[in-house]
Design a protein around this motif. Structure first.
Motif, PDB file in Angstrom:
ATOM      1  N   LEU A  67      42.189  27.088  34.309  1.00  0.00           N
ATOM      2  CA  LEU A  67      41.979  28.626  34.542  1.00  0.00           C
ATOM      3  C   LEU A  67      42.770  29.338  33.384  1.00  0.00           C
ATOM      4  O   LEU A  67      42.331  30.284  32.703  1.00  0.00           O
ATOM      5  N   GLU A  71      41.516  31.000  29.762  1.00  0.00           N
ATOM      6  CA  GLU A  71      41.699  32.636  29.531  1.00  0.00           C
ATOM      7  C   GLU A  71      42.223  32.355  28.109  1.00  0.00           C
ATOM      8  O   GLU A  71      41.831  33.070  27.290  1.00  0.00           O
ATOM      9  N   TRP A  83      41.446  39.578  35.662  1.00  0.00           N
ATOM     10  CA  TRP A  83      41.686  38.773  36.966  1.00  0.00           C
ATOM     11  C   TRP A  83      41.410  39.817  38.064  1.00  0.00           C
ATOM     12  O   TRP A  83      42.154  40.702  38.241  1.00  0.00           O
ATOM     13  N   ILE A 239      36.544  32.022  40.516  1.00  0.00           N
ATOM     14  CA  ILE A 239      37.692  31.310  39.741  1.00  0.00           C
ATOM     15  C   ILE A 239      37.015  29.783  39.805  1.00  0.00           C
ATOM     16  O   ILE A 239      37.549  29.025  39.090  1.00  0.00           O
ATOM     17  N   LEU A 291      37.199  37.512  36.714  1.00  0.00           N
ATOM     18  CA  LEU A 291      37.093  36.195  37.381  1.00  0.00           C
ATOM     19  C   LEU A 291      37.859  36.895  38.780  1.00  0.00           C
ATOM     20  O   LEU A 291      38.810  37.261  38.975  1.00  0.00           O
ATOM     21  N   ASP A 293      38.548  36.023  42.629  1.00  0.00           N
ATOM     22  CA  ASP A 293      39.231  35.315  43.615  1.00  0.00           C
ATOM     23  C   ASP A 293      38.547  35.431  45.167  1.00  0.00           C
ATOM     24  O   ASP A 293      37.789  34.500  45.442  1.00  0.00           O
ATOM     25  N   SER A 297      41.515  31.216  46.601  1.00  0.00           N
ATOM     26  CA  SER A 297      42.615  30.533  46.568  1.00  0.00           C
ATOM     27  C   SER A 297      42.894  30.118  47.971  1.00  0.00           C
ATOM     28  O   SER A 297      43.701  28.818  48.054  1.00  0.00           O
TER      29      SER A 297
END
Lengths: 471, 275
Positions: A67, A71, A83, A239, A291, A293, A297
């Motif tokens: 990631l 970027e 993000w 992501i 992106l 999440d 995560s």
């Protein structure tokens, strides 16, 4: 009788709707058989699945690094990266870009992450128009519906239903059930919009870390239009969609399109690697990537459930699911339906909200068998059932929240009996437990079936009488 | 493939559903194994493999039951299970269930010796059968667990295919689940009902007079639908048979790979197992 859950109410309605059930059956049967034609050599298919799994596993193994690399390389290419931990943040990023350009509308290519964000609703509340340009999405937007499938959002409708919808929404255009004419109608309306929209929004199939490239597959050219005609292009994605190398893309793309729509390749393959460069005639002046999440995560932190994130959103598990084909996509009440939705949604939004979906699987394994990246979907569904009732803490959102005292006691009682053959053999037999398990619901079993016949003499008794050795 | 030495004896794990609902399937399987010259041991302390609790998320409860089962097979001989579902539990999920547990080694050892009944007949014994009885049209329903977990989807066909006078008819959507799924049938009764109704229709449409399966969960489900539709809508009702019952009624064992106490060729009339 306990009140039916919202899910069960939707399921009952769906099962009673023969037209929609017929639409799904016909569509899924076609997709299954065409997919099979794409993989004539079973050994080759298994090799490709292993390869695709390895690529996606590698992406996840190195996710934080990839990631960062993504970027860096996107930024180098002039693509602006944003993000977002939550869908609220993602919407705010998109809004800020819209506001910067004083944009009051956008044209959208198909994006499930934008559905996840509730983007259209969010923007419309603020007076910003979001027009879906994918034909299926265009149809359901007209009807105020959610997608019923992640690849074919209007698959629940047949051409007659679409014709009636068009007649209602576009009364000036003569009624037709001709698919080509209906498509032309949508095309004419959309064509105009593409040239006037200040912003185009799309999803992403793969984001290549090595080169800073966004890959997008589609069949209608609306993705190409949305990402090249408006002066600003905003891509949104999860992501987990990152892959390491450009060479990872061809094998993944090939198994994706064959698994999804039974095409060796889609009509359009877009590789977006920068905004318009100096001297170039076309392309957006700005390209952004949001992106998201949104719980990914957290899924990532569990070594088993992590496999959920390998998904490349082909929809093959959905197409092959005997539950989905009967209840349809809307019954799930989630953005992602079918087996992948059953696994992803309770993790993303919590077991309280969607843990019930894990029960709506016979664990037949059809989904796991076709998954191009070998996600063990039945095992993950089983795991989420465990997460729902476990008593210790875990990382899964709302773990333990579905535990009910009566049911837990039933299983404890069953377990005790099954550990003690003498007790078990005097009445706590399988069939007896089966009936006792949900006494109020045995009625549903007998609505279409006779009750299980209980044998006069058990196998234990009969084999003992026959003198079969005990050890 | 298996590296088994001549399996002159096996453990038989009857499964809880066969125990209480379809004992004849279990008795038939044991008799068939005996006719193939195998000594069958049936540990009387067996109860249930633990799958219902495992599939409901109650892993501790399942594990304690499974712990009692794995202690029942001390000899290093095959464990034959007349069900893809229970076999799949013992072969593939016991290792998961006991991962990191003190009994892990024993669970793995047991898992490695599990054979689904038709798998044992076809792959281990390489059994040769001769058909008997009248010409019969059958349909085969392979359970999802036999097909996808145990990978033994073609075994019933291979067995029934040896029998003259038996014609197999294929139902549409043959690979689709019948909608049993254990507690699924109870927790999601409407979806399950829709699935089993379609499955029963598909099998009935083949014109088969007998449906053969290797899993009694599917059989209870589908035959329950046959019977219901027969009672309420006067629809034709195919018979439902576990593969063991069907083979016992409709075949003679000619020989196996090991030829243990079985006549070597079909023209040997003496049946040694009756000695």
């Amino acid at each position: 009788m306990a009140k039916l859950s919202d899910f069960r109410v939707r399921v009952e309605d769906a099962l009673a709707n023969e037209e929609v059930r017929g639409n799904f059956r016909k569509a899924m049967d076609g997709l299954m058989s065409r997919r099979l034609d794409q993989f004539p050599d079973e050994a080759e298919l298994e090799r490709l699945r292993t390869q695709a799994m390895a690529i996606r596993s590698n992406s996840l193994d190195n996710l934080p690094d990839l990631l960062e690399k993504l970027e860096t390389n996107l930024t180098k290419n002039g693509i602006q990266v944003h993000w977002a931990e939550t869908v609220e943040e993602a919407n705010q990023h998109v809004l800020a870009i819209m506001n910067k350009h004083n944009a009051k509308s956008m044209i959208k290519g198909k994006s499930m992450v934008s559905e996840e964000m509730g983007l259209n609703h969010f923007m419309e509340e603020l007076g910003i128009e979001c027009l879906e340009s994918d034909l299926g999405e265009f149809i359901i937007q007209l009807d105020g519906e959610m997608p019923s499938h992640i690849i074919m959002p209007a698959i629940h409708k047949n051409k007659r239903q679409i014709a009636k919808l068009f007649q209602e929404k576009f009364p000036d255009i003569p009624y037709t059930e001709d698919v080509d004419e209906l498509t032309q109608t949508a095309r004419k309306i959309l064509r105009e919009k593409f040239f006037n929209a200040p912003v185009g929004l799309s999803g992403v199939n793969f984001a290549v870390a090595e080169t800073g490239t966004l890959c997008l597959v589609e069949n209608e050219g609306n993705g190409r239009m949305s990402t090249t005609v408006p002066p600003v292009h905003i891509a949104v994605t999860g992501i987990e969609k990152v892959v390491e190398k450009l060479s990872d893309v061809p094998p993944l793309m090939s198994i994706l399109t064959r698994s999804a729509t039974a095409q060796p390749i889609t009509t359009y393959v877009n590789m977006i690697s920068s905004p318009r460069k100096e001297g170039e005639m076309d392309g957006p002046k700005e390209v952004h990537l949001v992106l998201l999440d949104n719980g990914r995560s957290n899924i990532y932190s569990d070594p088993e459930l992590l496999a959920t994130l390998r998904c490349i959103r082909c929809g093959a598990c959905i197409n092959h699911c005997p539950v989905y084909v009967r209840v349809g996509g809307h019954s799930y009440g989630t953005v992602y339906p079918g087996p992948i939705g059953t696994v992803l949604e309770p993790q993303k939004d919590g077991l309280k909200a969607h843990g019930e979906l894990a029960q709506a699987s016979s664990l037949c394994g059809a989904c796991g068998e076709v998954c191009p990246v070998r996600i063990p979907l039945p095992s993950l569904i089983n795991r989420l059932r465990y997460e729902g009732v476990r008593q210790d803490q875990s990382s899964t959102k709302d773990s333990g929240s579905r535990r009910k005292t009566a049911e837990a006691l039933t299983w404890k009682g069953w377990s005790f009996a099954a550990q003690h053959p003498l007790i078990y053999n005097t009445g706590a037999s399988a069939a007896a437990s089966f009936r006792k398990l949900m006494p109020s619901k045995m009625g549903a079993w007998t609505r279409v079936r006779t009750a299980p016949p209980i044998a006069a003499k058990t196998l234990h008794q009969q084999l003992k009488a026959k003198g079969i050795d005990n050890e | 493939m298996t590296t088994l030495l001549q399996p002159d004896s096996v453990y038989f794990y009857g499964t809880c559903l066969i125990d209480s609902v379809y004992p004849n399937a279990g008795v038939s399987a044991v008799e068939l194994l005996q006719r193939a010259g195998i000594r069958v041991i049936y540990p009387q302390a067996q109860t249930c493999c633990g799958q219902p609790a495992w599939n409901s998320g109650y892993r501790d409860e399942a594990r304690e039951v499974a712990r009692k089962q794995i202690a029942l097979f001390p000899k290093d001989i095959p464990i034959v299970v007349p069900s893809g579902s229970c076999g799949g539990m013992m072969k593939h999920h016991y290792p998961e269930l006991f991962k990191g547990e003190p009994d892990e080694a024993m669970a793995l050892q047991v898992a490695g010796r599990i054979y689904e009944f038709t798998e044992f007949l076809v792959d281990v014994l390489e059994i040769k059968l001769a058909g008997k009885g009248v010409k019969t049209d059958v349909a085969i329903h392979t359970s999802c667990s036999a097909r996808r977990e145990m990978g033994v989807a073609d075994k019933i066909e291979q067995l029934v295919g040896q029998l003259e006078n038996i014609t197999v008819h294929e139902q549409h959507h043959k690979k689709e689940c019948c909608g049993f799924g254990g507690t699924f049938a109870i927790k999601e009764p409407e979806i399950s009902a829709s699935m089993v109704t379609d499955k029963a229709d598909a099998i009935r449409e083949t014109g088969a007079s007998v449906m053969i399966t290797q899993d009694c969960g599917c059989m209870m489900n589908i035959s329950g639908a046959f019977e219901y539709e027969n009672q309420h809508h006067a629809l034709r009702m195919p018979q439902s048979k576990h593969i063991a019952e069907f083979l016992l009624e409709r075949s003679e064992v000619l020989c196996t790979k090991y030829d243990i106490n079985v006549p070597e060729t079909s023209d040997t009339t003496e049946d040694a197992t009756h000695g």
